[in-house]
Motif scaffolding. Structure first.
Motif, PDB file in Angstrom:
ATOM      1  N   ALA A  90      11.559 -35.844 -13.475  1.00 18.89           N
ATOM      2  CA  ALA A  90      12.929 -35.409 -13.195  1.00 18.89           C
ATOM      3  C   ALA A  90      14.226 -36.356 -13.632  1.00 18.89           C
ATOM      4  O   ALA A  90      15.124 -35.858 -13.859  1.00 18.89           O
ATOM      5  N   GLU A  91      13.988 -37.945 -13.690  1.00 14.43           N
ATOM      6  CA  GLU A  91      15.083 -38.444 -13.813  1.00 14.43           C
ATOM      7  C   GLU A  91      15.100 -38.442 -15.516  1.00 14.43           C
ATOM      8  O   GLU A  91      16.409 -38.586 -16.273  1.00 14.43           O
ATOM      9  N   ALA A  92      13.984 -38.297 -16.400  1.00 13.75           N
ATOM     10  CA  ALA A  92      14.046 -38.109 -17.722  1.00 13.75           C
ATOM     11  C   ALA A  92      14.718 -36.960 -18.120  1.00 13.75           C
ATOM     12  O   ALA A  92      15.462 -36.889 -19.130  1.00 13.75           O
ATOM     13  N   GLU A  93      14.459 -35.834 -17.223  1.00 11.41           N
ATOM     14  CA  GLU A  93      14.889 -34.562 -17.397  1.00 11.41           C
ATOM     15  C   GLU A  93      16.577 -34.582 -17.351  1.00 11.41           C
ATOM     16  O   GLU A  93      17.190 -34.269 -18.435  1.00 11.41           O
ATOM     17  N   HIS A  94      17.106 -35.279 -16.403  1.00 13.94           N
ATOM     18  CA  HIS A  94      18.530 -35.593 -16.242  1.00 13.94           C
ATOM     19  C   HIS A  94      19.109 -36.157 -17.339  1.00 13.94           C
ATOM     20  O   HIS A  94      20.124 -35.768 -17.625  1.00 13.94           O
ATOM     21  N   TYR A  95      18.534 -37.283 -17.804  1.00 11.54           N
ATOM     22  CA  TYR A  95      18.988 -38.113 -18.941  1.00 11.54           C
ATOM     23  C   TYR A  95      18.875 -37.188 -20.244  1.00 11.54           C
ATOM     24  O   TYR A  95      20.124 -37.457 -21.064  1.00 11.54           O
ATOM     25  N   TYR A  96      17.703 -36.762 -20.597  1.00 13.97           N
ATOM     26  CA  TYR A  96      17.883 -35.854 -21.758  1.00 13.97           C
ATOM     27  C   TYR A  96      19.050 -34.904 -21.919  1.00 13.97           C
ATOM     28  O   TYR A  96      19.426 -34.440 -22.883  1.00 13.97           O
ATOM     29  N   LEU A 107      10.156 -30.998 -19.609  1.00  4.65           N
ATOM     30  CA  LEU A 107       9.976 -29.879 -18.880  1.00  4.65           C
ATOM     31  C   LEU A 107       8.646 -29.308 -18.985  1.00  4.65           C
ATOM     32  O   LEU A 107       8.073 -28.786 -17.822  1.00  4.65           O
ATOM     33  N   ARG A 108       7.974 -29.467 -19.954  1.00  2.20           N
ATOM     34  CA  ARG A 108       6.612 -28.914 -20.102  1.00  2.20           C
ATOM     35  C   ARG A 108       5.675 -29.640 -19.216  1.00  2.20           C
ATOM     36  O   ARG A 108       4.694 -28.877 -18.498  1.00  2.20           O
ATOM     37  N   ALA A 109       5.949 -30.852 -19.267  1.00  4.00           N
ATOM     38  CA  ALA A 109       5.132 -31.649 -18.094  1.00  4.00           C
ATOM     39  C   ALA A 109       5.414 -31.316 -16.613  1.00  4.00           C
ATOM     40  O   ALA A 109       4.768 -31.447 -15.947  1.00  4.00           O
ATOM     41  N   GLN A 110       6.459 -30.920 -16.440  1.00  2.53           N
ATOM     42  CA  GLN A 110       6.953 -30.608 -14.989  1.00  2.53           C
ATOM     43  C   GLN A 110       6.395 -29.149 -14.766  1.00  2.53           C
ATOM     44  O   GLN A 110       6.831 -28.723 -13.601  1.00  2.53           O
ATOM     45  N   GLY A 111       6.052 -28.345 -15.871  1.00  2.00           N
ATOM     46  CA  GLY A 111       5.596 -26.831 -15.619  1.00  2.00           C
ATOM     47  C   GLY A 111       6.931 -25.900 -15.610  1.00  2.00           C
ATOM     48  O   GLY A 111       6.609 -24.866 -15.232  1.00  2.00           O
ATOM     49  N   LYS A 112       7.870 -26.417 -16.198  1.00  2.00           N
ATOM     50  CA  LYS A 112       9.034 -25.644 -16.393  1.00  2.00           C
ATOM     51  C   LYS A 112       8.921 -25.152 -17.859  1.00  2.00           C
ATOM     52  O   LYS A 112       9.581 -25.319 -18.667  1.00  2.00           O
TER      53      LYS A 112
END
Length: 71
Positions: free
Chosen positions: A17-23, A52-57
């Protein structure tokens, strides 16, 4: 480039979630500064797609894949 480095740190030291936020914010800020044709934007899109793929999105990941291929 410093935003890219910050996002890279989150790859290994924080949650998806934090990686997604920063990217995501790296992508938005780079597009504002350099425009959507910036080659680093494609790299950021690819990395965000992986997160996102790793999160299932999967739908969002596909959007990022398409955006990365445009650049």
């Amino acid at each position: 480039a410093s935003l890219e480095n910050l996002a890279n740190l989150y790859d290994t030291r924080s949650s998806y979630a934090e990686a997604e936020h920063y990217y995501f914010w790296s992508l938005k800020i780079r597009e504002k500064i350099s425009g959507p044709e910036d080659p680093v934007t494609a790299e950021t899109c690819s990395k965000l797609s992986w997160v996102l793929r790793a999160q299932g999105k999967l739908e969002l990941a596909e959007e990022m894949d398409k955006k990365a291929k445009k650049n």
